[in-house]
Write a protein that holds these residues in place. Sequence first.
Motif, mmCIF file in Angstrom:
data_model
loop_
_atom_site.group_PDB
_atom_site.id
_atom_site.type_symbol
_atom_site.label_atom_id
_atom_site.label_comp_id
_atom_site.label_asym_id
_atom_site.label_seq_id
_atom_site.Cartn_x
_atom_site.Cartn_y
_atom_site.Cartn_z
ATOM 1 N N SER A 46 0.844 -1.189 0.000
ATOM 2 C CA SER A 46 0.000 0.000 0.000
ATOM 3 C C SER A 46 0.885 1.247 0.000
ATOM 4 N N VAL A 47 1.002 1.888 -1.148
ATOM 5 C CA VAL A 47 1.825 3.088 -1.243
ATOM 6 C C VAL A 47 1.274 4.193 -0.354
ATOM 7 N N SER A 48 -0.040 4.295 -0.255
ATOM 8 C CA SER A 48 -0.633 5.339 0.597
ATOM 9 C C SER A 48 -0.233 5.138 2.055
ATOM 10 N N SER A 49 -0.170 3.894 2.508
ATOM 11 C CA SER A 49 0.266 3.633 3.888
ATOM 12 C C SER A 49 1.732 3.988 4.078
ATOM 13 N N LEU A 50 2.558 3.674 3.090
ATOM 14 C CA LEU A 50 3.981 4.000 3.180
ATOM 15 C C LEU A 50 4.194 5.508 3.199
ATOM 16 N N LYS A 51 3.346 6.239 2.506
ATOM 17 C CA LYS A 51 3.432 7.699 2.531
ATOM 18 C C LYS A 51 3.075 8.249 3.915
ATOM 19 N N VAL A 52 2.162 7.586 4.623
ATOM 20 C CA VAL A 52 1.817 8.014 5.980
ATOM 21 C C VAL A 52 3.021 7.839 6.897
ATOM 22 N N TYR A 53 3.699 6.691 6.803
ATOM 23 C CA TYR A 53 4.919 6.481 7.587
ATOM 24 C C TYR A 53 5.957 7.545 7.237
ATOM 25 N N THR A 54 6.123 7.816 5.940
ATOM 26 C CA THR A 54 7.102 8.804 5.497
ATOM 27 C C THR A 54 6.785 10.186 6.068
ATOM 28 N N GLN A 55 5.519 10.556 6.016
ATOM 29 C CA GLN A 55 5.099 11.851 6.548
ATOM 30 C C GLN A 55 5.377 11.953 8.040
ATOM 31 N N THR A 56 5.107 10.869 8.764
ATOM 32 C CA THR A 56 5.370 10.843 10.206
ATOM 33 C C THR A 56 6.853 11.027 10.490
ATOM 34 N N TYR A 57 7.696 10.364 9.698
ATOM 35 C CA TYR A 57 9.137 10.516 9.870
ATOM 36 C C TYR A 57 9.568 11.956 9.602
ATOM 37 N N GLN A 58 8.986 12.579 8.585
ATOM 38 C CA GLN A 58 9.311 13.982 8.327
ATOM 39 C C GLN A 58 8.871 14.854 9.495
ATOM 40 N N ASN A 59 7.663 14.623 9.978
ATOM 41 C CA ASN A 59 7.118 15.462 11.050
ATOM 42 C C ASN A 59 7.935 15.372 12.329
ATOM 43 N N THR A 60 8.565 14.230 12.542
ATOM 44 C CA THR A 60 9.381 14.047 13.746
ATOM 45 C C THR A 60 10.848 14.387 13.508
ATOM 46 N N GLY A 61 11.161 14.815 12.291
ATOM 47 C CA GLY A 61 12.500 15.313 11.996
ATOM 48 C C GLY A 61 13.569 14.269 11.769
ATOM 49 N N VAL A 62 13.172 13.000 11.550
ATOM 50 C CA VAL A 62 14.184 11.953 11.390
ATOM 51 C C VAL A 62 14.507 11.669 9.921
ATOM 52 N N ILE A 63 13.808 12.335 9.006
ATOM 53 C CA ILE A 63 14.221 12.392 7.608
ATOM 54 C C ILE A 63 14.135 13.847 7.171
ATOM 55 N N ASP A 64 14.793 14.181 6.077
ATOM 56 C CA ASP A 64 14.759 15.553 5.572
ATOM 57 C C ASP A 64 13.356 15.901 5.064
ATOM 58 N N PRO A 65 13.045 17.195 4.941
ATOM 59 C CA PRO A 65 11.729 17.600 4.434
ATOM 60 C C PRO A 65 11.415 16.986 3.074
ATOM 61 N N LEU A 66 10.212 16.461 2.948
ATOM 62 C CA LEU A 66 9.807 15.794 1.712
ATOM 63 C C LEU A 66 9.734 16.757 0.538
ATOM 64 N N SER A 67 9.629 18.040 0.809
ATOM 65 C CA SER A 67 9.602 19.030 -0.276
ATOM 66 C C SER A 67 10.870 18.974 -1.123
ATOM 67 N N ASN A 68 11.970 18.483 -0.537
ATOM 68 C CA ASN A 68 13.223 18.357 -1.293
ATOM 69 C C ASN A 68 13.078 17.405 -2.478
ATOM 70 N N LEU A 69 12.212 16.410 -2.325
ATOM 71 C CA LEU A 69 12.094 15.398 -3.375
ATOM 72 C C LEU A 69 11.572 15.979 -4.679
ATOM 73 N N ALA A 70 10.877 17.090 -4.610
ATOM 74 C CA ALA A 70 10.290 17.683 -5.812
ATOM 75 C C ALA A 70 11.346 18.035 -6.857
ATOM 76 N N ARG A 71 12.566 18.322 -6.407
ATOM 77 C CA ARG A 71 13.631 18.699 -7.346
ATOM 78 C C ARG A 71 14.475 17.496 -7.770
ATOM 79 N N SER A 72 14.159 16.316 -7.266
ATOM 80 C CA SER A 72 14.968 15.131 -7.527
ATOM 81 C C SER A 72 14.740 14.562 -8.915
#
Length: 290
Positions: A46-72
Motif C-alpha cells: 500500500s503506497v498510501s500507507s507508506l506515505k503516511v509512515y514517510t510523513q510521520t518521519y518527516q514530522n518528527t525530523g528523522v528524515i529531511d523535508p519531503l519538499s526536497n524530493l520535488a527537485r529530484s
Amino acid sequence: MANQFHVAHSGKVLGAAVFAGGPYYCAVGNMLTATNACMKFPSSISVSSLKVYTQTYQNTGVIDPLSNLARSRVYIFSGSADTVLVQGVAKKLQDYYASYITTSGAIKTVYDVAAEHGMPTDSYGGACAVQNNDYINNCNYNGAYEALNHIYGGLQKPSSGAAQTGQLILFDQSEYFSLAPAITYGMDTAGYVYVPTACKSGAKCRLHIAFHGCLQGREKVGDKFARYAGYNQVADLNNFVILYPQAKSNLTNLNGCWDWWGYSGLAYATKNGFQVTGVQRMMLRTQGQY
C-alpha cells in the motif's frame, strides 16, 4: 538502500538510481514482509500507507523535508526476466516517487530489458536473462551510464569495455561506527572508493554513492561490483568519485544485504539508522567535511 538513503537525506542527495528495488519503508520493519510482499506480491504493498509512515518521519525530523524530493531526478530499472524482485514491486516504487516528484521526465523507468536480477552492463557479466553468482549481467545496456546521465544530464558515454584509468581504493569503514564494531550493524570493516585521475589531480568532481545488492558485497564477490558494475568508466569521463560502501552478513542478515527491514535497529530507514549514519559520514569524509 539507494531509495532509503535518498529519502532520509533528500536535502543533500540530488536523486537516486534504483535497480530492482521497492518503495521506501516497504517492509515496515518486518523481515517476512520484506521477503514476501516487497519482492513477490506487489498487490500487498500500500503506497498510501507508506506515505503516511514517510510523513510521520518527516514530522518528527528523522528524515529531511519531503519538499526536497520535488527537485529530484530518479531512475528505476527492473528487468523483465527478474525472478527475485518482480517488476510490479519496482512499479510501486515508481508510484511512491510520483507522489512527490511531478516534474515531467524527472522519473525515468526501464522495464523492457530482458534482464535477470542484477546490475546490467554492456560488456561484463553473465548472460543477461540468467541469474549468476555475481549479480552482474551483460545485457548490452550500460545501466550505470543511463542512470547517472538521467540524474545529472549531459554526460559522456564510455565505449563498451572501456578501460578504467583511475584508482580503486580499499578504505577502513570501522572508523565511521563509534558505538560498536561495524559488523554489529551489518557493515564490513572495509569499503571501496574509485578516484579518477583527474579528481586525484585536483579537478572539481561530483560524488556518487553506489550501493551493492544482496550477496554482492566484498565478502561474497570481492571487488567485482566495485570494479565491473560500470560506474568507474563513467566516472573517468565525467569527473565523478564513486563511493562503494560495503555491507556484510551477520546472524540476522545472512545474505549481506543492506538493512531495509530493520535488522540493525528500529530507526534503520531514517537519518538515525546506524547504516545510514555511517554512510553519511563516509559521504562527508569524501567531500572533506568529516
